[in-house]
Design an enzyme around this catalytic site. Sequence first.
Site, PDB file in Angstrom:
ATOM      1  N   ALA A 254       0.821  -1.204   0.000  1.00  0.00           N
ATOM      2  CA  ALA A 254       0.000   0.000   0.000  1.00  0.00           C
ATOM      3  C   ALA A 254       0.855   1.254   0.000  1.00  0.00           C
ATOM      4  CB  ALA A 254      -0.921   0.001   1.213  1.00  0.00           C
ATOM      5  N   LYS A 255       0.347   2.309  -0.616  1.00  0.00           N
ATOM      6  CA  LYS A 255       1.078   3.576  -0.674  1.00  0.00           C
ATOM      7  C   LYS A 255       1.258   4.189   0.712  1.00  0.00           C
ATOM      8  CE  LYS A 255       0.050   4.922  -5.418  1.00  0.00           C
ATOM      9  NZ  LYS A 255      -0.503   5.955  -6.320  1.00  0.00           N
ATOM     10  N   ARG A 256       0.365   3.845   1.620  1.00  0.00           N
ATOM     11  CA  ARG A 256       0.459   4.441   2.961  1.00  0.00           C
ATOM     12  C   ARG A 256       1.453   3.704   3.854  1.00  0.00           C
ATOM     13  NH1 ARG A 256      -4.409   2.000   2.446  1.00  0.00           N
ATOM     14  NH2 ARG A 256      -4.845   0.168   3.747  1.00  0.00           N
TER      15      ARG A 256
END
Length: 486
Positions: A254-256
């Site tokens: 995930a980008k987070r």
Amino acid sequence: MKIRSRYAPSPTGKMHVGNLRTALYEYLIAKHEGGDFILRIEDTDQERFVEGAVDIINRTLKQVGIEHDEGPDKDKGYGPYVQSERVKTGIYLKYAKELIEKGEAYYCFCSKERLDSLKTEIVEGKEISIYDKHCLSLSKEEIEQNLKEGKPYVIRQNNPQEGTTTFHDILYGDITVENKELDDMILIKSDGYPTYNFANVVDDHTMEITHVVRGNEYLSSAPKYDRLYNAFGWKIPTYVHLPLITNEEHKKLAKRSGSSSFEDLVEQGFLPEAIINFIALLGWSPEDNNEIFSLQELIEKFDYRRINKSPAVFDLVKLRWMNGEYIKKMNDERYLQMALPVVNEVITKDLNKEKIAMMCKTRIEVFTDIKDHIDFFETLPEYDVSMYEHKKMKSTLESSLEVLKETLPMLEAFDDYTNDSLYALLSGYVEGKQVKTGFVMWPIRTALSGKEMTPAGATEILEVLGKEESLNRIRKGIALLEKSVS
């Protein structure tokens, strides 16, 4: 035909490792065959555009050594290389209208309310609306009247609902899909901008791109791309759809997550050359078992046919190991440039910080690891006397106390606090006592550091701490041991 590959990022924020892998593979494919690598900025999605993101793209590519042959700053006759600038040339609308003339596309004037009322389907976990070709039945007169009135419209691809479409991918081979699964995707949006999908096809053709590398989430769009190529009578490029990158739990990275972007990794102390080496192995492997490659070595060895279809696991442990290998090979000057700022965060005392930094060079995997290795130089931590016990060294609390008491007067009378001189002094004590070196050095090192693991041995620590601080710490160790043994 000369290979021409392209990296076409959208400027929407930080450089995700998946995007960087795409850039790297496109670059390696071109350079392995002596081809050209093109940088194209795809900024047609104005809602997601992030100010400064183009600078991040350029800075990241420069940091990892990926240099483009053509791009916004290097026009070789195929520009502009920024899609928003290409929109102004009218190229996308021109080709969309050509498709309309061929019956391969059509104007759609449907309102948002009508589109919201259409049935939806779940595709790859996402709920999408399936357009019902309502506007395909509009007469020429109705279309002209709507355009004359300035009614908002989009232009849609006209995909058949019967039969099948087959496309070829280097990794997945031939894939056939039912045409009824192909939605009439939008080619030109109501703001006049092309969609990502349409602009890709037009730009790749007009820039003579031969190899297209992208994530396998675009496999479902490939048949629609091919129908566009065929509608224009254009040659279809070679497709390479890359495997998903997952975390250690085998879920999509995930980008987070704290390690999903190049900037995140650099901030955590990873070297650009280690990051790019690691990313190269996320889905690709060489013929031999070697895992450490310079960018030039990757160019020489890279064969995109060896890319694996299976998901690639972003193994942070492996990246840390690889980064450590790169740190070990760094020249001392560059190492110190990167290590000293970390040392200065921890050490405020007037100590030899370069020597402290060099102690850590072969022991760290990322530069931030230095902090935990050297904090005892600043302040002796509180520690448990059980640390003096070591079976391998045959050290006990009693023997440690004896060693410290016997070496303390020697060190008090000694003034040459350099590593070699101190080692010679204590070696003489070792020989006289007829014990192993570790039997003496272990308790001294423990008293000086209060830690089980240190980046250097006892005499090196003595040298850095200096006579006064060293003696104070040894006296404290004696006091702790006397209290425990009595």
